[in-house]
Design an enzyme around this catalytic site. Structure first.
Site, PDB file in Angstrom:
ATOM      1  CE1 TYR A  34      -3.257   2.850   0.466  1.00 18.27           C
ATOM      2  CE2 TYR A  34      -1.926   3.504   2.497  1.00 18.27           C
ATOM      3  CZ  TYR A  34      -2.916   3.730   1.510  1.00 18.27           C
ATOM      4  OH  TYR A  34      -3.890   4.971   1.555  1.00 18.27           O
ATOM      5  CB  SER A 116      -5.404  12.805   2.950  1.00 18.97           C
ATOM      6  OG  SER A 116      -6.305  11.995   2.290  1.00 18.97           O
ATOM      7  CD  GLN A 138      -6.501  14.939  -0.742  1.00 18.74           C
ATOM      8  OE1 GLN A 138      -6.372  14.069   0.355  1.00 18.74           O
ATOM      9  NE2 GLN A 138      -7.407  14.990  -1.710  1.00 18.74           N
ATOM     10  CE1 TYR A 140      -7.835  12.263  -3.975  1.00 21.92           C
ATOM     11  CE2 TYR A 140      -8.362  11.441  -1.705  1.00 21.92           C
ATOM     12  CZ  TYR A 140      -7.402  11.547  -2.944  1.00 21.92           C
ATOM     13  OH  TYR A 140      -6.285  10.790  -3.027  1.00 21.92           O
ATOM     14  NE  ARG A 175      -3.498   3.739  -6.498  1.00 26.06           N
ATOM     15  CZ  ARG A 175      -3.831   4.743  -5.736  1.00 26.06           C
ATOM     16  NH1 ARG A 175      -4.273   4.401  -4.315  1.00 26.06           N
ATOM     17  NH2 ARG A 175      -3.948   5.755  -6.062  1.00 26.06           N
ATOM     18  CE  LYS A 263      -0.894  15.605  -3.742  1.00 27.10           C
ATOM     19  NZ  LYS A 263      -1.249  14.290  -4.373  1.00 27.10           N
ATOM     20  CG  HIS A 287      -1.927  10.441  -6.773  1.00 30.10           C
ATOM     21  ND1 HIS A 287      -2.977  11.386  -6.432  1.00 30.10           N
ATOM     22  CD2 HIS A 287      -2.049   9.401  -5.649  1.00 30.10           C
ATOM     23  CE1 HIS A 287      -3.693  10.983  -5.639  1.00 30.10           C
ATOM     24  NE2 HIS A 287      -3.081   9.743  -4.842  1.00 30.10           N
ATOM     25  NE  ARG A 290      -0.650   5.630  -3.652  1.00 24.65           N
ATOM     26  CZ  ARG A 290      -0.348   4.574  -2.797  1.00 24.65           C
ATOM     27  NH1 ARG A 290       0.997   3.870  -2.872  1.00 24.65           N
ATOM     28  NH2 ARG A 290      -1.201   4.046  -2.100  1.00 24.65           N
TER      29      ARG A 290
HETATM   30  C1  FNR Z   1      -0.670   9.120  -1.589  1.00 29.69           C
HETATM   31  N1  FNR Z   1      -1.170  10.436  -1.974  1.00 29.69           N
HETATM   32  C2  FNR Z   1      -2.343  10.990  -1.838  1.00 29.69           C
HETATM   33  N2  FNR Z   1      -2.795  12.203  -2.653  1.00 29.69           N
HETATM   34  C3  FNR Z   1      -3.899  12.778  -2.193  1.00 29.69           C
HETATM   35  O1  FNR Z   1      -4.011  13.976  -2.645  1.00 29.69           O
HETATM   36  N3  FNR Z   1      -4.626  12.265  -1.273  1.00 29.69           N
HETATM   37  C4  FNR Z   1      -4.326  11.129  -0.619  1.00 29.69           C
HETATM   38  O2  FNR Z   1      -5.028  10.708   0.283  1.00 29.69           O
HETATM   39  C5  FNR Z   1      -3.189  10.402  -0.924  1.00 29.69           C
HETATM   40  N4  FNR Z   1      -3.088   9.102  -0.326  1.00 29.69           N
HETATM   41  C6  FNR Z   1      -1.515   8.652  -0.696  1.00 29.69           C
HETATM   42  C7  FNR Z   1      -1.401   7.565   0.075  1.00 29.69           C
HETATM   43  C8  FNR Z   1      -0.085   6.967  -0.149  1.00 29.69           C
HETATM   44  C9  FNR Z   1       0.389   5.765   0.456  1.00 29.69           C
HETATM   45  C10 FNR Z   1       0.956   7.364  -0.988  1.00 29.69           C
HETATM   46  C11 FNR Z   1       2.177   6.675  -1.206  1.00 29.69           C
HETATM   47  C12 FNR Z   1       0.567   8.587  -1.703  1.00 29.69           C
HETATM   48  C13 FNR Z   1      -0.243  10.941  -3.073  1.00 29.69           C
HETATM   49  C14 FNR Z   1       0.762  11.800  -2.192  1.00 29.69           C
HETATM   50  O3  FNR Z   1       0.051  13.037  -1.954  1.00 29.69           O
HETATM   51  C15 FNR Z   1       1.943  12.266  -3.293  1.00 29.69           C
HETATM   52  O4  FNR Z   1       1.515  12.878  -4.707  1.00 29.69           O
HETATM   53  C16 FNR Z   1       2.917  11.224  -3.554  1.00 29.69           C
HETATM   54  O5  FNR Z   1       2.978  10.358  -2.443  1.00 29.69           O
HETATM   55  C17 FNR Z   1       4.436  11.735  -4.006  1.00 29.69           C
HETATM   56  O6  FNR Z   1       5.010  10.844  -4.499  1.00 29.69           O
HETATM   57  P1  FNR Z   1       6.189  10.029  -3.442  1.00 29.69           P
HETATM   58  O7  FNR Z   1       7.027  11.309  -3.046  1.00 29.69           O
HETATM   59  O8  FNR Z   1       5.617   9.170  -2.345  1.00 29.69           O
HETATM   60  O9  FNR Z   1       7.144   9.157  -4.451  1.00 29.69           O
END
Ligand code: FNR
Length: 391
Positions: A34, A116, A138, A140, A175, A263, A287, A290
């Site tokens: 995850y 989040s 943040q 949604y 995923r 974002k 993101h 992901r």
């Molecule tokens: C995320 N990201 C994310 N973004 C967002 O806007 N709301 C969210 O709830 C989440 N949840 C989330 C969970 C996990 C486990 C990860 C790894 C990422 C994306 C996050 O904000 C961000 O864009 C990325 O994590 C950046 O990439 P790196 O630095 O983790 O590689």
């Protein structure tokens, strides 16, 4: 292949990669996937790191470097470092009350923390536990106007200065690990239940005594019998507003008086629209690889976006930041600051607040060292002349 130290003491981790190595050993497989996984073939996930690797540096020599300056003014506040903790959902699956640990670690260092929509601790719980937090929220975009309005009103009531609307996840990326690990939303498959039993330290730190955490911000909107992790996951899945468009963002601009960031921007034409709408900033982000596999690395998109947006709105960047030199490169290409995702999650997963703080300190130390070695000790003086890149 590097050989990391084999103990459990996270304070001996010299890099974010070493913290990731410790987190992988500590977490059950489903939680590690995850945290670490990307979409489909994980091409974008890999590209995020490669993008930084492909940018060389152009050092100067014989420059005094006993003091380095890493400060930034962002949205009217002085930050000691050009970074903030970005939004990640469901953090308490890694470590109990992880949102609060992350908020404390950021606040101790004078940095903002972003909560989040699908966090495990609620807005109110974070502010109660860390009253001095520089809290960003943040959002949604949700189908129910009432629920969305209620979230915005709660964010205002607890003093959130900055709102980030995430636009790149209105439909969830592919995923496969997520579908493999859960037989139903948030219901672990049998194989994973056995794996959990093989990780008693994690069970004690994350599950004990309440079991799988739910999503704190969503509790008021869930029917009593659905206030579980599975109920919240089902609710948010059904609530994502796939009709989100620029008009909806314009309405949000009218509604939200604080700072508003978009974002999930990767294209300069979208940055132009954001400027026209009067947004305060962008997060250049895929993101963390992901969502759309095949999307470009965020760092590769930065120069073209900076060309249309710089001076008109603040630019943040995330996805793949793991080294102080990555932060240096992003700032040299026009970012005001970076958001940290997995980097601080590895830390919180191995050591709660202290672990997250260790991740921030590793990055800060690396950034100062990279500035000194580059021969430009002042971050504010960086521009692309300090880079060796075709970008
Ligand atoms: C995320 N990201 C994310 N973004 C967002 O806007 N709301 C969210 O709830 C989440 N949840 C989330 C969970 C996990 C486990 C990860 C790894 C990422 C994306 C996050 O904000 C961000 O864009 C990325 O994590 C950046 O990439 P790196 O630095 O983790 O590689």
């Amino acid at each position: 292949m590097r050989r990391y130290h084999s103990g459990r003491d996270f304070t001996r981790a010299h890099s974010i990669a070493e913290l990731a190595h410790l987190a992988r050993r500590r977490l059950p497989h489903f939680a590690w996937e995850y945290l670490e996984g990307g979409a489909e073939e994980e091409h974008t996930l890999a590209r995020n790191r490669q993008g930084f690797a492909d940018i060389g540096l152009a050092p100067r020599t014989l420059v005094p470097c006993s003091t380095t300056h890493t400060g930034r003014t962002l949205f009217g506040r002085d930050l000691p470092l050009p970074m903030a903790i970005g939004p990640t959902g469901y953090n308490a699956m890694l470590y109990r009350d992880a949102d609060i640990h992350l908020a404390r670690a950021a606040t101790e260092r004078g940095l903002p923390f972003t909560l989040s929509t699908v966090s495990t601790s609620s807005l109110e719980e974070v502010v109660q536990a860390v009253p001095e937090v520089n809290l960003w929220f943040q959002l949604y975009c949700l189908r129910s106007a009432q629920v969305q309005e209620s979230l915005l009103a709660r964010a205002e009531a607890v003093g959130c200065s900055t709102l980030l609307l995430t636009s790149d996840a209105v439909v969830l990326g592919n995923r496969e690990w997520d579908r493999r690990n859960f037989s139903q939303p948030r219901q672990l498959s049998w194989r994973n239940k056995f794996d959990v039993l093989a990780h008693p330290r994690w069970m004690l730190q994350a599950l004990w005594p309440k079991g799988m955490p739910s999503m704190g911000n969503l509790q008021p909107y869930l029917p009593a019998e659905q206030r579980t992790a599975a109920g919240a996951a089902h609710f948010i899945g059904a609530q994502m507003d796939t009709a989100l468009d620029w008009d909806a963002l314009a309405r949000l601009r009218d509604r939200w008086q604080g700072r508003l960031l978009l974002k999930g921007v990767l294209h300069p034409a979208d940055a132009e629209q954001a400027v026209a709408l009067g947004l305060d900033g962008l997060v250049i982000s895929n993101h963390g690889g992901r969502q759309l596999d095949g999307a470009p690395a965020s760092i590769d998109c930065l120069p073209a976006i900076a060309a249309v947006a710089q001076g008109k709105l603040s630019l943040l960047l995330d996805s793949g930041v793991r080294r102080g030199s990555d932060i240096l490169k992003a700032c040299a290409l026009g970012a005001d600051a970076v958001l940290l995702g997995r980097a601080t999650l590895y830390g919180v997963a191995v050591g709660g607040q202290a672990g997250a703080g260790h991740a921030l300190d590793v990055l800060a130390r690396e950034l100062r060292l990279a500035l000194a070695l580059l021969g430009q000790p002042n971050l504010a003086q960086l521009d692309r002349h300090w880079l060796n890149t075709r970008l």
